[in-house]
Write an enzyme that holds these catalytic residues in place. Structure first.
Site, mmCIF file in Angstrom:
data_model
loop_
_atom_site.group_PDB
_atom_site.id
_atom_site.type_symbol
_atom_site.label_atom_id
_atom_site.label_comp_id
_atom_site.label_asym_id
_atom_site.label_seq_id
_atom_site.Cartn_x
_atom_site.Cartn_y
_atom_site.Cartn_z
ATOM 1 N N ARG A 225 0.850 -1.190 0.000
ATOM 2 C CA ARG A 225 0.000 0.000 0.000
ATOM 3 C C ARG A 225 0.887 1.241 0.000
ATOM 4 O O ARG A 225 1.916 1.291 0.669
ATOM 5 C CB ARG A 225 -0.918 0.019 1.228
ATOM 6 C CG ARG A 225 -2.156 -0.834 1.089
ATOM 7 C CD ARG A 225 -3.116 -0.257 0.052
ATOM 8 N NE ARG A 225 -4.380 -0.979 -0.009
ATOM 9 C CZ ARG A 225 -4.637 -1.956 -0.867
ATOM 10 N NH1 ARG A 225 -3.692 -2.362 -1.705
ATOM 11 N NH2 ARG A 225 -5.814 -2.539 -0.890
ATOM 12 N N HIS B 192 -0.275 0.724 -10.216
ATOM 13 C CA HIS B 192 -0.997 -0.208 -9.343
ATOM 14 C C HIS B 192 -1.571 -1.367 -10.154
ATOM 15 O O HIS B 192 -2.786 -1.585 -10.201
ATOM 16 C CB HIS B 192 -2.100 0.510 -8.567
ATOM 17 C CG HIS B 192 -2.521 -0.243 -7.335
ATOM 18 N ND1 HIS B 192 -3.074 0.371 -6.245
ATOM 19 C CD2 HIS B 192 -2.481 -1.576 -7.015
ATOM 20 C CE1 HIS B 192 -3.354 -0.527 -5.316
ATOM 21 N NE2 HIS B 192 -3.004 -1.722 -5.768
ATOM 22 N N GLU C 14 -3.070 7.818 -4.945
ATOM 23 C CA GLU C 14 -3.346 7.302 -6.292
ATOM 24 C C GLU C 14 -4.603 7.926 -6.878
ATOM 25 O O GLU C 14 -5.567 8.143 -6.148
ATOM 26 C CB GLU C 14 -3.516 5.775 -6.224
ATOM 27 C CG GLU C 14 -2.265 5.068 -5.766
ATOM 28 C CD GLU C 14 -2.435 3.560 -5.672
ATOM 29 O OE1 GLU C 14 -3.539 3.052 -6.009
ATOM 30 O OE2 GLU C 14 -1.489 2.881 -5.260
#
Length: 315
Positions: free
Chosen positions: A229, A276, A258
């Protein structure tokens, strides 16, 4: 009236997921406006892709809620502890993405060690033709790789790393019965490691655990990889460590805000960036989607979820 129970979809779902949901539920996708008052009596929530969150106030507003089925192994987008206190099960999608995320971590490790971004540009730009061979990169063979977070993905990663001739060590909340050296102190592990790979989950307990001190301990030849994360790594400290040379390189699949990525990171050729995509293969995302729907259907038909998160396993 269809007679089917209402299911609320937050975020996006695939066509396959939607078709399976439609068989069992009357599906509602309220969008960014949140759950309308008319649907507050629903018992089923599907959190699809796109970072949909369910917080305490939303849980409290839905007295008949039974399950929040989340797309992803991480679930810091959901207040699972509060849900459990209300008897609401939160489920997630562990195991089906272990291999793919571990593979992505290795991809990033090799890319950072072998100067992939710099050397690809060297080839594409014509610099090779004009200036000759690119500077030498580093081998990972013989390196010590510290894994932050030896959960399911971390264990899959450690097993795969054996093929590269590295020494694996790890930092976790507690030691495990595994053939790798355990470090109770993350900074100490970083000091002894050449490469630090974070697969740690998000949340308050891991927020900025990879801080300036950890990066400095990793050192000017050290590599930092993050596929867990974004909140685990202090991005401001990361930029400073890379700019000052206190950290050698970084390779990142996740970020603090993000999809925003700091411009300083984008500008560095010793930083590899991915959007990601750790689990983003057709096969893995299909398996994750199936498990999300399986949890909802199991709850409907048996009153139990297939893969509840730890906070909800005793419900």
């Amino acid at each position: 009236m269809s007679g089917k129970p209402d299911a609320i979809v937050l975020g996006t779902v695939t066509e396959r997921m939607r078709a399976r949901l439609d068989e069992k539920f009357t599906v509602h996708a309220p969008g960014a406006g949140g759950v309308p008052e008319a649907l507050l009596g629903a018992s089923y929530i599907c959190c699809g892709q796109g970072g949909a969150s369910v917080r305490a106030a939303q849980i409290d507003a839905m007295p008949d809620l039974k399950i929040i089925s989340n797309f992803g192994v991480g679930y810091d987008n959901i207040d699972a502890a509060h849900a459990a206190s209300k008897g609401v099960i939160v489920s997630h999608t562990p195991d089906v993405l272990n291999d793919e995320v571990a593979n992505t971590a290795i991809l990033l490790m090799l890319a950072a060690a072998r100067n992939f971004r710099h050397d690809e540009d060297w080839a594409r730009s014509g610099t090779w033709e004009k200036q000759g061979a690119a500077p030498l990169s580093r081998s990972v063979k013989g390196a010590t790789v510290g894994i932050l977070g030896l959960g399911r993905i971390g264990e899959a990663l450690a097993e795969k790393l054996g093929a590269f001739g590295v020494k694996v060590v790890y930092h976790n909340r507690s030691s495990k019965d595994v053939p790798y050296a355990y470090y109770a102190d993350l900074e100490e592990m970083a000091r002894d490691a050449d490469i630090l790979i974070s697969v740690a989950p998000g949340g308050a307990s891991t927020h900025h655990i990879v801080n300036a001190q950890v990066m400095e301990a990793l050192g000017p030849d050290g590599l930092l990889i993050n596929v867990g994360r974004g909140s685990v790594v202090d991005e401001t400290a990361l930029v400073a460590a890379l700019e000052s040379g206190k950290l050698g390189a970084a390779a990142l699949d996740v970020f603090e805000e993000e999809p925003k990525i700091p411009g300083a990171l984008k500008a560095m050729d010793n930083v590899v960036l991915l959007p990601h995509v750790g689990s983003a293969t057709v096969e893995t995302r299909a398996a994750m989607g199936d498990l999300v729907v399986d949890n909802l259907i199991d709850m409907l038909e048996t009153g139990k979820a297939r893969t509840p998160v730890p906070e909800c396993r005793d419900l």
